[in-house]
Design an enzyme around this catalytic site. Structure first.
Site, PDB file in Angstrom:
ATOM      1  N   ARG A  67      56.900  -3.748 -60.810  1.00  0.00           N
ATOM      2  CA  ARG A  67      57.404  -4.665 -61.889  1.00  0.00           C
ATOM      3  C   ARG A  67      56.803  -6.497 -61.320  1.00  0.00           C
ATOM      4  O   ARG A  67      56.129  -7.406 -62.224  1.00  0.00           O
ATOM      5  CB  ARG A  67      59.380  -5.762 -62.283  1.00  0.00           C
ATOM      6  CG  ARG A  67      59.502  -4.698 -63.050  1.00  0.00           C
ATOM      7  CD  ARG A  67      60.836  -5.224 -63.939  1.00  0.00           C
ATOM      8  NE  ARG A  67      61.677  -5.519 -63.455  1.00  0.00           N
ATOM      9  CZ  ARG A  67      62.377  -6.620 -63.479  1.00  0.00           C
ATOM     10  NH1 ARG A  67      62.838  -7.176 -64.660  1.00  0.00           N
ATOM     11  NH2 ARG A  67      63.653  -7.422 -62.962  1.00  0.00           N
ATOM     12  N   ASP A  68      56.615  -6.794 -59.977  1.00  0.00           N
ATOM     13  CA  ASP A  68      55.526  -7.545 -59.858  1.00  0.00           C
ATOM     14  C   ASP A  68      54.243  -6.835 -58.879  1.00  0.00           C
ATOM     15  O   ASP A  68      54.063  -7.610 -58.237  1.00  0.00           O
ATOM     16  CB  ASP A  68      55.965  -8.409 -58.850  1.00  0.00           C
ATOM     17  CG  ASP A  68      55.810 -10.022 -59.102  1.00  0.00           C
ATOM     18  OD1 ASP A  68      54.676 -10.344 -59.421  1.00  0.00           O
ATOM     19  OD2 ASP A  68      56.350 -10.913 -57.948  1.00  0.00           O
ATOM     20  N   LEU A  69      53.671  -5.821 -58.935  1.00  0.00           N
ATOM     21  CA  LEU A  69      52.614  -5.534 -58.397  1.00  0.00           C
ATOM     22  C   LEU A  69      51.106  -6.595 -58.155  1.00  0.00           C
ATOM     23  O   LEU A  69      50.712  -7.124 -58.888  1.00  0.00           O
ATOM     24  CB  LEU A  69      51.540  -3.782 -58.822  1.00  0.00           C
ATOM     25  CG  LEU A  69      51.194  -3.278 -57.633  1.00  0.00           C
ATOM     26  CD1 LEU A  69      52.296  -3.216 -56.492  1.00  0.00           C
ATOM     27  CD2 LEU A  69      51.209  -2.655 -58.794  1.00  0.00           C
ATOM     28  N   THR A 111      54.508 -11.719 -62.790  1.00  0.00           N
ATOM     29  CA  THR A 111      53.654 -12.693 -62.280  1.00  0.00           C
ATOM     30  C   THR A 111      52.184 -12.778 -63.611  1.00  0.00           C
ATOM     31  O   THR A 111      52.246 -11.832 -63.905  1.00  0.00           O
ATOM     32  CB  THR A 111      52.721 -12.702 -60.816  1.00  0.00           C
ATOM     33  OG1 THR A 111      54.226 -12.493 -60.124  1.00  0.00           O
ATOM     34  CG2 THR A 111      51.863 -13.577 -60.770  1.00  0.00           C
TER      35      THR A 111
END
Length: 250
Positions: A67-69, A111
């Protein structure tokens, strides 16, 4: 994945293994005036990131979505071997009918510029949400540019036969054919609609592994041909490649 060594609940601190080269984001944008990463090493890093991501997605009994790669959450050791970090937003998602893995979230997490647009609009989270983030990251590996609007600009460059103008100029010897192949794959990963994105294990990994092998062969041919001293980035790349090959052989 970055190894978690311990935690300090009193202060809310997690202790991870030391990654000497910091984040991929810092190295791509050469903060601290660090040397540019060679194209061979970028191809290898791309394959490593995708391999780590596939490991999460194949977790049993339920897959894990990061979810936040983003480049800031990929850390590099002293040999520029990359590992995924910061799984604080990661969540298990249930497998549902027709082999589609997704779940509904009340609010999108991640992000800006790396969040799957479909997840952001519908709250439906799936493994291909990470594939979108991976696509943006791969474009950054090629260009060393900020993510805002990057997919659009690279797509235009590919269509007009001007991708060379978009590639990171700090790398003087890009193999254009392979870079174009990676750019096209990256754009497929960054498609707005989830159903248009490729499967990570079946479609993305074969291409990235081929590019990694091509980079390894390039470094070995330069090394064994004895064409003078290698550049700093090439030396680091070759050392890392040999390390990985030796570990795999063991």
């Amino acid at each position: 994945m970055v190894l978690l060594l311990g935690a300090c609940p009193e202060y809310g601190i997690l202790v991870y293994e030391y990654m000497a080269k910091g984040s991929l984001d810092d190295r791509l944008f050469r903060r601290g005036n660090t040397p540019a990463i060679s194209w061979q090493l970028r191809f290898r890093i791309a394959a490593e990131i995708a391999t780590g991501l596939l490991f999460l997605h194949q977790t049993k009994p339920e897959p894990i979505v990061h979810r936040d790669l983003k480049p800031g959450n990929v850390l590099l050791d002293h040999n520029y071997v990359s590992k995924i970090s910061d799984v604080g937003l990661a969540r298990l998602v249930p497998a549902v009918a027709e082999n589609v893995t997704q779940c509904r979230a009340t609010s999108a997490a991640g992000t800006f510029c790396y969040i799957d647009p479909e997840y952001q609009q519908t709250g439906m989270l799936g493994v291909k949400s990470d594939v979108y983030s991976l696509g943006i990251m791969l474009l950054q590996l090629l260009t060393a540019k900020q993510p805002m609007g990057l997919a659009y600009y690279v797509e235009q460059a590919v269509e007009e036969g001007k991708l060379k103008d978009m590639l990171d100029p700090a790398v003087p010897d890009w193999p254009l054919e392979e870079a174009t192949s990676l750019a096209k794959l990256s754009l497929q990963c960054a498609e707005l609609r989830r159903k248009d994105r490729p499967d990570l294990g079946k479609e993305v990994m074969p291409v990235l592994n081929r590019l990694r092998e091509m980079g390894e062969e390039s470094l070995e041919s330069v090394y064994y041909a004895g064409h003078g001293p290698m550049s700093h980035s090439s030396q680091v790349s070759y050392t890392s490649v040999r390390c990985c090959i030796d570990i795999a052989s063991d």
